[in-house]
Motif scaffolding. Sequence first.
Motif, mmCIF file in Angstrom:
data_model
loop_
_atom_site.group_PDB
_atom_site.id
_atom_site.type_symbol
_atom_site.label_atom_id
_atom_site.label_comp_id
_atom_site.label_asym_id
_atom_site.label_seq_id
_atom_site.Cartn_x
_atom_site.Cartn_y
_atom_site.Cartn_z
ATOM 1 N N VAL A 21 35.703 43.222 32.438
ATOM 2 C CA VAL A 21 36.952 43.157 33.202
ATOM 3 C C VAL A 21 37.585 44.544 33.313
ATOM 4 O O VAL A 21 37.936 45.001 34.407
ATOM 5 N N LYS A 59 35.551 46.915 35.403
ATOM 6 C CA LYS A 59 35.777 46.721 36.839
ATOM 7 C C LYS A 59 36.970 47.548 37.314
ATOM 8 O O LYS A 59 36.905 48.226 38.345
ATOM 9 N N SER A 60 38.063 47.539 36.553
ATOM 10 C CA SER A 60 39.262 48.285 36.949
ATOM 11 C C SER A 60 39.089 49.789 36.728
ATOM 12 O O SER A 60 39.592 50.603 37.510
ATOM 13 N N LEU A 98 29.635 47.045 38.805
ATOM 14 C CA LEU A 98 30.993 46.495 38.838
ATOM 15 C C LEU A 98 31.833 47.053 39.986
ATOM 16 O O LEU A 98 32.904 46.526 40.282
ATOM 17 N N THR A 156 30.505 44.089 42.552
ATOM 18 C CA THR A 156 30.540 42.668 42.235
ATOM 19 C C THR A 156 31.678 42.383 41.268
ATOM 20 O O THR A 156 32.296 43.310 40.726
ATOM 21 N N SER A 157 31.960 41.117 41.025
ATOM 22 C CA SER A 157 33.069 40.736 40.153
ATOM 23 C C SER A 157 32.648 40.742 38.697
ATOM 24 O O SER A 157 31.470 40.636 38.365
ATOM 25 N N SER A 158 33.629 40.848 37.812
ATOM 26 C CA SER A 158 33.338 40.812 36.379
ATOM 27 C C SER A 158 32.828 39.446 35.966
ATOM 28 O O SER A 158 32.018 39.328 35.036
ATOM 29 N N THR A 159 33.273 38.388 36.656
ATOM 30 C CA THR A 159 32.792 37.042 36.352
ATOM 31 C C THR A 159 31.309 36.922 36.670
ATOM 32 O O THR A 159 30.524 36.388 35.873
ATOM 33 N N ASN A 160 30.921 37.395 37.841
ATOM 34 C CA ASN A 160 29.500 37.420 38.182
ATOM 35 C C ASN A 160 28.709 38.233 37.162
ATOM 36 O O ASN A 160 27.612 37.854 36.753
ATOM 37 N N SER A 215 39.708 37.762 33.960
ATOM 38 C CA SER A 215 39.671 38.145 35.381
ATOM 39 C C SER A 215 40.843 37.536 36.138
ATOM 40 O O SER A 215 41.451 38.187 36.995
ATOM 41 N N GLN A 268 41.871 38.675 39.752
ATOM 42 C CA GLN A 268 40.618 38.444 40.463
ATOM 43 C C GLN A 268 40.458 36.953 40.759
ATOM 44 O O GLN A 268 40.758 36.111 39.907
ATOM 45 N N GLN A 288 31.533 29.678 40.867
ATOM 46 C CA GLN A 288 31.500 30.352 39.581
ATOM 47 C C GLN A 288 31.801 29.397 38.441
ATOM 48 O O GLN A 288 31.199 29.477 37.367
#
Length: 319
Positions: A21, A24-25, A89, A92-96, A260, A265, A271
């Motif tokens: 997470v 990503k930021s 990152l 794509t998303s941190s969840t992915n 997230s 997000q 998901q």
Amino acid sequence: MKTKAWLFLILANIFWAGNLVFGKSVTADFPPVWAAFLRWAIAASVLLPMAQLVEKPSWIQIWRRNWGLLLFMSLIGIAIYTLLTYTALKYTSSTNGSLINSLTPAVVSVLSFLFLKEKVKFRQGAGLILSLIGVLTVLTKGRLLAIFDTSYNMGDAILLAAVFLWAVYSIVSKRAQHLPPIAFVAMTAVLGVLFMTPLLFMQPLHREQVTPLGIMGIIYLGLFPSIGSFLFWNRGVKELGAGKASITMNLMPIFTAGLSILFGQPLLLSQVIGGTIVIAGMLLSANPMSRKQAVSNAGAHHGGELTLKPVSHIESKCT
């Protein structure tokens, strides 16, 4: 005592989830190579004196006897893996990212079967296949039948490559179990930083784009997933054994999704469904160890992820 051990394991996984997470930021302020470099520079500056204080290792002797192994593991596990993760990152998303990372045990099992001739039990294989279906559910946004027609996110593809590298790293890391754990991670962190230094010129840092939030994120990456998770994980494994501890890794996609959402997000239905399938698959494939095995493994060395993922964690899970 056991309650405290479970708490340590949960905290370790929360910190690992935070790596994705915050990573990503952070990549919004720092180029991926700078994010990876600064993360491990911070970790190394803390781990080196910690290892000297706690383990008092013979640094020169360790290097002379294990220089090839240390170079390989720092290149694959610290430099390339971390750089690929933060590059992914950006797209794509941190969840992915968390769900794709959960494929690691499947890749480790396949590579172990191919190169180490380790057997895969039916229940373990069924769980890994179920987890793969869960990840594909996320990647295809729930349209499994369109798997060959879907235009995949470049970040997802990069993360899949990172998962493969981490699986290779996790298998080779068994050769480092004789080394002092903190000193081992400290040395690979230093070597990883040296490997990444020439790459800093390829992705120049624009200081005017760096925000206080980005600086806080880098500090978090250097301290919590790199050091905090490592210490908490080993304390938990020491009390409960590697078998029980590994089950908590199934919580990381949940923690990642929760963090997230807190950071704004979006969370897609695919998901949620895919994550549930992944966790079910991991629970199905979990191979409870005998008490004797668990006690034996609890005393074994648990080396770095880079998010510092320990060896036992990788063998039972995965980044």
